[in-house]
Write an enzyme that holds these catalytic residues in place. Structure first.
Site, PDB file in Angstrom:
ATOM      1  N   CYS A  96      58.665  42.661  50.062  1.00  0.00           N
ATOM      2  CA  CYS A  96      58.427  41.371  49.399  1.00  0.00           C
ATOM      3  C   CYS A  96      57.130  40.737  49.899  1.00  0.00           C
ATOM      4  CB  CYS A  96      59.595  40.418  49.626  1.00  0.00           C
ATOM      5  SG  CYS A  96      59.748  39.866  51.346  1.00  0.00           S
ATOM      6  N   ASP A 141      24.975  42.499  23.968  1.00  0.00           N
ATOM      7  CA  ASP A 141      23.694  43.175  23.839  1.00  0.00           C
ATOM      8  C   ASP A 141      23.765  43.986  22.546  1.00  0.00           C
ATOM      9  OD1 ASP A 141      21.160  44.323  24.584  1.00  0.00           O
ATOM     10  OD2 ASP A 141      22.260  46.132  25.127  1.00  0.00           O
TER      11      ASP A 141
END
Length: 702
Positions: free
Chosen positions: A15, A396
């Protein structure tokens, strides 16, 4: 790797709280200078000389096993029901059920009833009590400390049955959390299993099979049809279709022939291939992806940082509230001590921050793993969250929205010359040129299978074009300015040139010093998928799509309008693109830049999210971008945005739900309705629901 730095894989890390405690314990080892624990990848990096035994001792509270990274993991897959902690949980359930049988058949105060519940508490809660009591002595307050106090308190006031139920349900909650994290971690281990562990290579006249770690650069791999390719390399013999889905996410196999690049973990589908190895096993594309995914899962997202900071103050606050609930009513309002101590214990249980702590990391780890399996490398939770907030995307042009290779689109004869004759003359001259437009003409001539002429006395004219002798006559090829030096260009010819340029094409003129023979139009064609991708982005609510290009305004606008982009900025140098991104951020807020990861590096860095295409083929794209699309196209861009938004939505749902459920349960204290039963169901229910909600991100496509 830095000097004296060691990396270990961890087993049994159950955990997020245990991970934080383990990291703290490791840092307290005298020979450790620094330690970084990656909970998502179950990986520990230390600076220092600590032994494996010292590290395992630091993690003994959670049964953590430490394995050096270079040693292969020999973890045996174990059924959920056969794991020791889960078997203990089931035994605890058995004694709890037995206790209830005695409860109803005899009575709640009978020694058999109390004995059964006590057995359930001791068996199921033994490891919990050991850690909780140790924490209490050190005044460290986490969820296990809260649970320990609550269960011991329940026993003291004679609530044996509810104490046993709390132990069982808390253990079940922990098991489910551990299970979900293990499932999320498999997103990395599944990547590790993509590439074969052995390779067949040719040594002289011999064919031998060796471990991939022993393969050297320039070794020749032999790959049969149906086999996985073991190493990155270059095809030196043979041709085949290769399924690259594991790396790029592309479902359609890619044809490979001599000189083409192949990647480890991809599948050779048809012919036999001989491949020259170009990278060591630790440097292959898949190895870099695994490394970057692990780093990404270690990086805390903003929402996770908020939760961690909140939980730090939340746990002590809950303990204070529980104490006040237990003592204020009996001391000042005449309340019954037994009743209000019981309510205080219930507050401790319901206030356990388990669901809150696990709400974000499970979602982030799962989403990044899902993306990696789909050919998208997201380099951190922060980039995942930023992508979910995008309002505008700048692209681009060359190589991103377009193919990046100019092609001849029109040949207009002006002097009764055939198209083939025009191509023969033009390609003869351009054979000597290094200009990208020249290569377009040569490719067109090659595809047309024409008999080529030979050119002599080639001269390049900078900024204008070139000239050479073909068939004993001097020809010129270039822009309008070059041909106008020797010829008068008619109004009709200029109109035709302007029309082609308005379509986004670059026009070259071919002629002699006495006449213009032809117009040749060349364009960098848009990718087939670009228009549909832009439409999908608009459908997802991306309001602005902007093209940033160094091309002229006419060309940029022609391609932009054909693809449906909302804005075009043309004739930009790299510095201008950087300025444009800053302006777009000021105007729209969150902005992404999509490019090739090399020429666009400044703009990628300036954007909120830098996205590079073709990550499988370039190391630069993997290194410079925040997100790398492994395939050389934009197909996965809408998926990436959808995944990011869904992850953000799930994280918000988890945090709100975890806090709201606890708030409602705490309000039940006022009328005295909050029982340990309700408290543990509220805590376990919240944990289970946020974990299952986060696991929805494991779906292959969203």
């Amino acid at each position: 790797m830095a000097e004296n730095q060691h990396v270990y894989r961890l087993q049994g890390l159950s955990c997020a709280n245990c991970a934080a405690k383990f990291e703290k314990n490791v840092r307290n080892i005298a020979s450790v200078e620094d330690a970084q624990l990656n909970f998502g990848a179950a990986k520990l990096t230390i600076q220092g000389a600590a032994t494996v035994e010292e590290l395992e001792e630091a993690g003994a509270f959670d049964g953590i096993k430490v394995i050096p990274e270079q040693r292969k993991l020999s973890e045996v897959k174990q059924s959920f029901w056969k794991k020791k902690e889960n078997v203990i949980t089931m035994i605890s359930l058995f004694f709890t059920m037995l206790g209830y049988i005695f409860y109803f058949m005899i009575n709640e105060s009978h020694p058999l009833t109390i004995g059964a519940f006590l057995a359930a508490i001791l068996i199921g809660g033994y490891s919990l009590f050991i850690i909780g009591l140790k924490n209490l002595t050190k005044l460290q307050f986490d969820m296990k400390t809260l649970m320990t106090i609550a269960i011991i308190g329940a026993a003291i006031i004679g609530e044996w049955a509810e104490g046993a139920v709390v132990v069982f349900l808390f253990a079940l909650s922990e098991a489910l959390e551990s299970y979900s994290i293990d499932k999320a971690r498999r997103s990395i281990t599944s990547l590790m299993d993509i590439a074969p562990k052995k390779a067949t290579i040719r040594k002289g006249n011999e064919t031998i099979e060796i471990a991939v770690e022993d393969v050297q650069i320039n070794d020749i791999l032999l790959i049969k049809p149906g086999q996985k390719i073991a190493m990155d390399g270059e095809v030196v013999n043979g041709e085949s279709s290769v399924n690259q889905a594991a790396i790029t996410g592309e479902s359609i196999p890619v044809h490979k022939t001599t000189g083409d690049e192949v990647f480890a973990g991809t599948i050779n589908e048809e012919g036999s291939l001989e491949v020259r190895v170009t990278k060591r096993v630790e440097d292959t594309t898949i190895a870099k992806i695994i490394h970057l995914v692990e780093e990404a899962q270690a990086e805390r997202a903003p929402s996770q940082q908020f939760v961690d900071k909140f939980a730090k103050y939340y746990t002590p606050a809950i303990m204070a509230i529980a104490l006040l609930v237990a003592v204020i009513p009996p001391l000042f309002l005449g309340g019954d001590w037994s009743e209000w101590v019981y309510s205080g214990l219930a507050v401790l249980v319901v206030g356990c921050p388990c669901a809150l702590v696990v709400s974000t990391p499970v979602a982030i780890v799962t989403a990044i793993g899902n993306a990696a399996r789909n050919g998208v490398l997201i380099k951190g939770g922060i980039h995942l969250e930023e992508t979910g907030h995008l309002k505008a995307i700048a692209f681009d042009k060359t190589g991103t929205l377009t193919r990046g290779k100019p092609e001849v689109t029109d040949i207009v004869s002006l002097a009764n010359q055939s198209e083939q004759e025009i191509l023969r003359i033009a390609s003869a001259i351009e054979e000597y040129s290094q200009h990208p437009l020249a290569s377009a003409i040569i490719r067109k001539a090659t595809k047309s299978n024409i008999d080529k002429y030979h050119a002599e006395n080639f001269i390049s004219i900078t900024g204008k074009g070139a000239k050479a002798k073909v068939l004993d006559e001097e020809y010129l090829i270039g822009n309008l300015a070059l041909l106008e030096e020797y010829n008068t260009v008619s109004r009709e010819e200029k109109e035709r040139i302007n029309q082609l340029q308005s379509e986004g094409k670059t026009v070259m003129l071919l002629g002699t010093k006495s006449e213009i023979i032809a117009l040749i139009a060349v364009a960098d064609q848009a990718r087939v998928t670009s228009k549909s991708i832009i439409q999908k982005l608009h459908n997802l609510g991306i309001r602005q799509t902007i093209m940033l290009t160094g091309d002229n305004q006419l060309t940029g606008e022609a391609i932009s309008s054909s693809l449906g982009l909302t804005e075009t900025r043309a004739e930009l140098l790299p510095d201008d693109k950087l300025t444009a991104i800053k302006e777009l951020k000021a105007k729209y807020g969150n902005v992404a830049m999509v490019g090739d990861g090399i020429n666009d590096a400044p703009a990628l860095a300036a954007a909120n999210v830098g996205i590079a295409m073709g990550g499988a083929g370039t190391d630069a794209a993997l290194e410079t971008a925040d997100i790398a699309l492994m395939a050389d196209d934009l197909e996965k861009l809408p998926y990436t945005i959808s995944l990011s938004r869904k992850t953000l939505s799930i994280i918000k749902q988890n945090i709100i739900f975890a806090l709201a459920l606890k708030l409602v349960a705490l309000l039940l204290v006022i009328p005295g309705w909050l029982t340990l039963w309700i408290a543990i169901f509220a805590d376990m229910g919240a944990t289970l629901i946020v974990v299952l909600n986060a696991m929805r991100l494991m779906k292959k496509s969203l």
